[in-house]
Design an enzyme around this catalytic site. Structure first.
Site, PDB file in Angstrom:
ATOM      1  N   ASP A 194       3.307  -4.308   7.936  1.00  0.00           N
ATOM      2  CA  ASP A 194       1.685  -3.761   7.848  1.00  0.00           C
ATOM      3  C   ASP A 194       0.740  -4.656   8.419  1.00  0.00           C
ATOM      4  O   ASP A 194       0.654  -5.369   7.175  1.00  0.00           O
ATOM      5  CB  ASP A 194       1.783  -3.041   6.481  1.00  0.00           C
ATOM      6  N   CYS A 221      -4.640   2.281  -3.924  1.00  0.00           N
ATOM      7  CA  CYS A 221      -3.439   2.965  -3.384  1.00  0.00           C
ATOM      8  C   CYS A 221      -2.273   1.952  -3.520  1.00  0.00           C
ATOM      9  O   CYS A 221      -1.393   1.647  -2.454  1.00  0.00           O
ATOM     10  CB  CYS A 221      -3.400   2.982  -1.789  1.00  0.00           C
ATOM     11  N   GLN A 243      -4.531  -5.209   7.079  1.00  0.00           N
ATOM     12  CA  GLN A 243      -5.543  -6.107   6.530  1.00  0.00           C
ATOM     13  C   GLN A 243      -5.481  -7.516   7.011  1.00  0.00           C
ATOM     14  O   GLN A 243      -6.215  -8.401   6.949  1.00  0.00           O
ATOM     15  CB  GLN A 243      -5.055  -6.650   4.769  1.00  0.00           C
ATOM     16  N   LYS A 260     -10.533  -1.165  10.279  1.00  0.00           N
ATOM     17  CA  LYS A 260     -10.467  -2.203   9.500  1.00  0.00           C
ATOM     18  C   LYS A 260     -10.920  -3.539  10.163  1.00  0.00           C
ATOM     19  O   LYS A 260     -11.176  -4.565   9.706  1.00  0.00           O
ATOM     20  CB  LYS A 260      -9.224  -2.452   9.076  1.00  0.00           C
ATOM     21  N   HIS A 293       0.907  -1.265  -0.128  1.00  0.00           N
ATOM     22  CA  HIS A 293      -0.094   0.027  -0.027  1.00  0.00           C
ATOM     23  C   HIS A 293       0.839   1.545  -0.005  1.00  0.00           C
ATOM     24  O   HIS A 293       2.102   1.353   0.558  1.00  0.00           O
ATOM     25  CB  HIS A 293      -0.886  -0.042   1.320  1.00  0.00           C
TER      26      HIS A 293
END
Length: 414
Positions: free
Chosen positions: A203, A369, A206, A229, A125
């Site tokens: 990261d 993104c 997700q 999220k 991202h």
């Protein structure tokens, strides 16, 4: 098949029982962008502002102490959620993007020099690319990309070995791709990073909402998550960082509360993690984030992950029977969680999303993104359906029924 969790959400309750015409029978397939929020989260935030509203960490009166306790209890909940060693290793931020920027500014700018390398993957991202571009430009370091197989999305062992070298000082990798849906081998990549003395950043925006995360098992030095999220409020997230690293880092933002002592000439900083949380904190949002975590834990991350796979399998198997559909990423639904990204021959992804919106289906379309990934794959934009535990098989079937008509609605006669 009835989904017992929909009743927990005011959004779905309104749609299922007394929807406005605008949202009538809406199929929400855009959780990868943001999840819906259950009553329990909204009620927790309302309760805080109604009964505990005071500036945390500053007051000596009982109301402020209760606000402080609520805020710090939220930190403890986040720490347990990802198995941090202690609550002090959790820094509240606005989102994963700010968490990654915190590391870039506070660690990257101070530690890197010309000739050093920062390694990210091609599927990142923008939040995990742009901060490192900044660090590279300001320090003279070089940004290196781990490339994946264009069909499977897998980063090979050979690629890891070739790109993570003695020049590598930072490796920052997405856990689950927001486009390909693949889960990267973060533990293996982290081992390669640590073998050359680099710090390892993950990261987890997700991954944390969909699978059990253990930062100690992964051995991440830093791990970033966003509350929105995982059914929490927008505008709050968290950065996990190993205490030893946080201790040696300068603050990202400076001002009130993050100080220990200030004179005309200089300031000294509060202890970790408070030295990274300048100004009045977003305590109500932190409370909401903790409530969201407890809610999804009550469902079970294993159950959520399994539900994602069941729905993704039903969705992708159905899409394989529709001509002119092309998947972006692996065609095996078990390898991409609840994220299904695709194109349709001759139809722009924006038109796909618009036509489906007319049928009360919400999906994402664009570059997501992740423009470097699109450039690498030769795909300017794509459509993306993303699923969660509150979605149903009936919604998947309805989506497939409408998706099969998109080309004919666009003027094609197949």
């Amino acid at each position: 098949m009835e989904n017992k969790y929909r009743k927990d959400f005011p959004f779905f309750k309104a749609i299922d029982e007394h929807s406005s015409e605008e949202n009538k029978d809406l199929v929400y397939f855009d959780t990868a962008a943001t999840a819906q929020r259950p009553f329990i989260v909204l009620n927790a935030m309302t309760h805080f502002y109604a009964t505990e509203n005071a500036n945390p960490l500053r007051g000596l009166y009982s109301l402020s102490e209760r606000a402080t306790m609520a805020y710090e209890n939220a930190r403890e909940t986040v720490a347990r959620f990802i198995n941090a060693n202690e609550a002090a290793e959790i820094v509240f931020t606005r989102n994963s993007s700010e968490s990654l920027n915190l590391v870039a500014y506070s660690w990257g700018l101070n530690k890197l020099k010309e000739g050093d390398e920062i390694c990210v993957s091609i599927m990142e991202h923008h939040s995990n690319i742009v901060p490192w571009q900044m660090v590279a430009q300001k320090t003279g370091a070089k940004l290196v990309f781990l490339e994946c197989d264009k069909e499977s999305g897998i980063i090979s062992d050979k690629e890891i070995e070739a790109k993570i070298t003695n020049r590598t000082k930072i490796v920052s990798i997405v856990h689950v791709s927001n486009v390909l849906g693949v889960t990267n081998p973060v533990k293996k990549i982290g081992q390669a990073a640590h073998a050359v003395g680099a710090i390892f950043i993950v990261d987890g925006a997700q991954s944390a909402p969909h699978m059990k995360v253990d930062v100690q098992d992964i051995n991440a030095d830093f791990f970033a998550i966003s509350a929105h999220k995982l059914c929490g409020p927008m505008g709050v997230g968290a950065l996990y960082g190993k205490r030893a690293l946080l201790e040696e880092m300068d603050p990202f933002l400076r001002g009130g509360e993050m100080i220990e002592y200030v004179t005309r000439e200089k300031a000294t900083w509060a202890e970790v993690p408070h030295k990274f949380e300048a100004g009045t904190v977003s305590a109500g949002d932190a409370v909401g984030m903790a409530a969201a975590i407890r809610y999804i834990q009550s469902i079970g991350l294993e159950n959520i992950e399994n539900h994602d796979k069941v729905l993704a399998s039903r969705l992708m198997n159905g899409m394989k029977n529709i001509p002119h559909i092309n998947f972006v990423g692996p065609e095996d639904p078990l390898k991409r969680g609840g994220i299904v990204t695709f194109t349709i021959d001759g139809v722009h992804p924006h038109d796909i999303a618009t036509l489906l919106s007319d049928e009360h289906i919400a999906i994402r379309a664009g570059h997501h993104c992740a423009q470097p990934l699109g450039q690498y794959l030769g795909i300017q934009s794509s459509a993306r359906a993303s699923l969660y535990f509150y979605n149903t098989e009936e919604e998947v079937d309805f989506f497939l029924e409408k998706l099969a008509k998109v080309r004919s609605w666009s003027g094609y006669k197949d």
